[in-house]
Design a protein around this motif. Structure first.
Motif, short mmCIF file in Angstrom:
data_model
loop_
_atom_site.label_atom_id
_atom_site.label_comp_id
_atom_site.label_asym_id
_atom_site.label_seq_id
_atom_site.Cartn_x
_atom_site.Cartn_y
_atom_site.Cartn_z
N PRO A 105 -16.61 18.42 43.04
CA PRO A 105 -15.42 18.71 42.01
C PRO A 105 -14.52 17.43 42.28
O PRO A 105 -13.77 17.11 41.17
CB PRO A 105 -14.84 19.97 42.33
CG PRO A 105 -16.14 20.60 42.95
CD PRO A 105 -16.72 19.75 43.66
N VAL A 106 -14.38 16.88 43.37
CA VAL A 106 -13.25 16.05 43.78
C VAL A 106 -13.81 14.67 43.36
O VAL A 106 -13.15 13.96 42.49
CB VAL A 106 -13.14 15.93 45.37
CG1 VAL A 106 -12.11 14.66 45.62
CG2 VAL A 106 -12.63 16.85 45.91
N ALA A 107 -15.08 14.49 43.37
CA ALA A 107 -15.69 13.12 42.44
C ALA A 107 -15.64 13.30 41.16
O ALA A 107 -15.20 12.16 40.36
CB ALA A 107 -17.06 13.02 43.19
N ILE A 108 -15.83 14.44 40.65
CA ILE A 108 -15.93 14.51 39.22
C ILE A 108 -14.47 14.29 38.64
O ILE A 108 -14.00 13.90 37.49
CB ILE A 108 -16.26 15.89 38.55
CG1 ILE A 108 -17.69 15.95 39.01
CG2 ILE A 108 -15.84 16.19 37.15
CD1 ILE A 108 -18.62 17.27 38.55
N GLY A 109 -13.35 14.69 39.49
CA GLY A 109 -12.13 14.62 39.13
C GLY A 109 -11.60 13.03 38.97
O GLY A 109 -10.94 12.53 38.33
N LYS A 110 -12.02 12.46 39.94
CA LYS A 110 -11.74 10.93 40.02
C LYS A 110 -12.48 10.30 38.83
O LYS A 110 -11.90 9.40 38.25
CB LYS A 110 -12.44 10.38 41.38
CG LYS A 110 -11.60 11.08 42.46
CD LYS A 110 -10.29 10.43 42.80
CE LYS A 110 -9.49 10.75 43.82
NZ LYS A 110 -8.26 10.20 43.72
N VAL A 111 -13.59 10.83 38.53
CA VAL A 111 -14.22 10.16 37.21
C VAL A 111 -13.52 10.25 36.19
O VAL A 111 -13.27 9.40 35.19
CB VAL A 111 -15.76 10.70 37.15
CG1 VAL A 111 -16.34 10.31 35.75
CG2 VAL A 111 -16.55 10.24 38.04
#
Length: 592
Positions: free
Chosen positions: A62-68
């Motif tokens: 979820p953190v990586a998706i938020g960054k995307v």
């Protein structure tokens, strides 16, 4: 002691100690659980690390998706920088998925190995304890109950290693999620750090009733399995006497208790899992509402909100798995307690350090003096070396206790039992059973080739031929379509009762034990065959110490003398014809 359990002992002299010299007197359920988890520390550690890596990767998704989202949707910086950031975080996502998928695959494989090895180790310990020459584990437990403990309970204890490893992995997931949320927002991170331990504590409290009901469920299931196994073993006899309905009624009560316990345990499990899911849903809803308010106030970005909601949704998994972990630990604790009871069963006899007199094949005598045990009340019995003695017990309980004393399954409460002049209590039980073979009348046969139930490394082919003739097992072989090549089903179910009895007798005779105790070896054969068997035993056992515990006139007629037991004592002694004429109690016992 049955023929099958004595065969290995009588086949060769005891040259070492194959049984455990000390039993698990102080073993507890907690110790078994600890051994199940840490019995193979490297394998367990590797599995735990890999499963934790999987959860670590899952939490970062979820953190990586938020960054995307921030890089590609929120439009931070120019287009080139946004595209570069987007590609970078897509690459990070790809790496995370590769790590978490491979770590789960390898970790799950290692966890399965830990659980199976732990269950296997427990099964071996249980088998060793049940087969221990000093006995005790089987007291008060039906074979079916022991089977249930060695299978389902051992498997549940082994599964605790999986639950513990998964617990570490879920804790990792919660901590990583909390740290990520702290970076997004301090209030959200603190909410998780405070709320998650409270959730786990409440989960533990809710699991206590489940543990109690799981233990009751397993106890009742084992009892029902024991009765079922007992009834199945005697199914042919029950059908023969028309007692099927009695058997059904006997099984109905423990089966109903097992069903009621299972229903109660299922209700407890359902209530437990439902309560955990409800608490988890409320907890996650609070996190989502708090994150949404922070986003509306502008304290966090759209990407941060996406990450927060994704982390909140992800937390549903570890917190929900905690319900499964709690249920597995509750069942494991209950099963470990049952396994510990078997492993901690006190031995019925001691080991002893004396050496028996004579060689393993020498003719030796047996002497009981003032023996008190069970229904025996001051029994005196002497069997000289090479003598064939009959024992007539009016009470079957007297015969049962006598067989256990002679085979040293138990030691007398008072009085002495001697083998070749040496106290049996001073001998290792394996030394006694290497010289004394107690062949029960209901000894079971093994599935497989018929002759494998009879032949062994002790007797020669010529001796085995004499054994087949003496036991009338040669007639059994001659009457079977496949003859010596006949394959027996489990417990010899494809033979009649008389055929099974003659094959079991042949097995006992072929071991050529220095002291052979036969208990009613001809109850299922006709009178003509019984007379032939009696003569065969007399000829084959000439010069070998033999005790025939029976009320059969044909067998008693070939003995050197007979001892009558009444009320646990020897009340008469003499040759069979003389006792028939002179003693009304004896005449009533053998001729009625």
């Amino acid at each position: 002691m049955s023929v099958s359990s004595a065969a290995s002992g009588a086949a060769a002299p005891v040259t070492g100690r194959t049984s455990r010299e000390t039993h698990d007197a102080t073993v507890t359920g907690k110790e078994l659980l600890r051994q199940a988890v840490l019995g193979r520390p490297r394998l367990f550690a590797a599995a735990t690390v890999l499963m934790s890596m999987h959860q670590f990767g899952e939490a970062l998704i979820p953190v990586a998706i938020g960054k995307v989202v921030d890089e590609a949707v929120a439009g931070r910086g120019d287009v080139t920088d946004g595209l570069g950031g987007l590609l970078t975080w897509i690459a990070v996502l790809a790496v995370l998925f590769a790590v978490l998928s491979n770590s789960y695959r390898l970790g799950a494989r290692k966890l399965a190995a830990v659980a199976e090895w732990s269950a296997h180790d427990l099964r071996m310990r249980l088998t060793e304890r049940v087969l221990d020459a000093r006995g005790g584990a089987e007291e008060g437990r039906l074979p079916g109950a022991l089977t249930s403990i060695a299978t389902s309970d051992a498997q549940r204890v082994g599964a605790v290693a999986t639950a513990v490893a998964m617990a570490f992995a879920q804790i990792t997931a919660v901590l990583v999620s909390a740290v990520a949320l702290l970076r997004v927002s301090l209030p959200l991170g603190l909410l998780v750090l405070v709320g998650a331990p409270a959730m786990l504590w409440l989960t533990h409290l809710l699991g206590r009733p489940l543990e109690t009901r799981s233990e009751a469920e397993q106890e009742e299931a084992a009892a029902a399995s024991g009765v079922a196994a007992d009834l199945v073993a005697g199914l042919r006899v029950l059908k023969g006497i028309g007692a099927e309905q009695v058997a059904v009624e006997r099984y109905r009560v423990p089966s109903r208790r097992a069903l009621d316990a299972t229903v109660r345990a299922a209700r407890a499990r359902g209530a437990y899992e439902g309560a955990v899911l409800l608490m988890t849903g409320i907890f996650l809803a609070v996190i989502a509402v708090a994150g949404g308010k922070l986003a509306l106030d502008g304290d966090i970005s759209i990407g941060d909100l996406t990450a927060a909601i994704g982390l909140a949704q992800f937390l549903l998994s570890p917190l929900s798995v905690s319900a499964w972990i709690g249920a597995e630990l509750a069942a494991g604790r209950a099963s470990a307690g049952r396994v510990a009871q078997v492993l901690s069963s006190p031995e019925l006899v001691g080991t002893g350090s004396a050496e028996p007199t004579g060689g393993p094949n020498a003719s030796i005598g047996v002497e009981l003096r003032a023996v008190r045990s069970g229904t025996l009340d001051g029994l005196d019995l002497t069997v000289e070396p090479g003598e064939i003695v009959g024992v007539v017990a009016r009470d079957p309980a007297d015969a049962a206790v006598l067989l256990r004393v002679l085979g040293r399954e138990i030691d007398p409460d008072a009085g002495t039992a001697r083998l070749g002049g040496v106290l049996c209590s001073d001998l290792h039980p394996e030394q006694v059973r290497a010289r004394v073979l107690v062949a029960a009348h209901d000894a079971g046969l093994f599935g497989g080739p018929l002759l494998e139930n009879i032949e062994n490394d002790v007797g020669s082919d010529h001796f085995t031929g004499r054994v087949l003739a003496a036991s009338a097992a040669d007639e059994v072989i001659a009457g079977l379509p496949a003859g010596r090549a006949t394959i027996l089903t489990e417990r010899g179910g494809n033979l009649s009762g008389g055929q099974r009895q003659r094959v079991a007798l042949a097995r006992a005779l072929n071991l050529d034990a220095p002291v052979l105790v036969l208990h009613d070896p001809t109850t299922a054969v006709d009178s003509v065959t019984e007379a032939r068997i009696a003569a065969g035993i007399r000829d084959l056992r000439h010069g070998r110490t033999t005790v025939l515990v029976t009320t059969s006139p044909a067998l008693l007629a070939v003995t050197d003398r007979v001892v009558l037991l009444l009320d646990g004592r020897a009340t008469a002694e003499g040759r069979h014809p003389d006792l028939v004429r002179a003693d009304p109690d004896y005449r009533s016992a053998v001729l009625s």
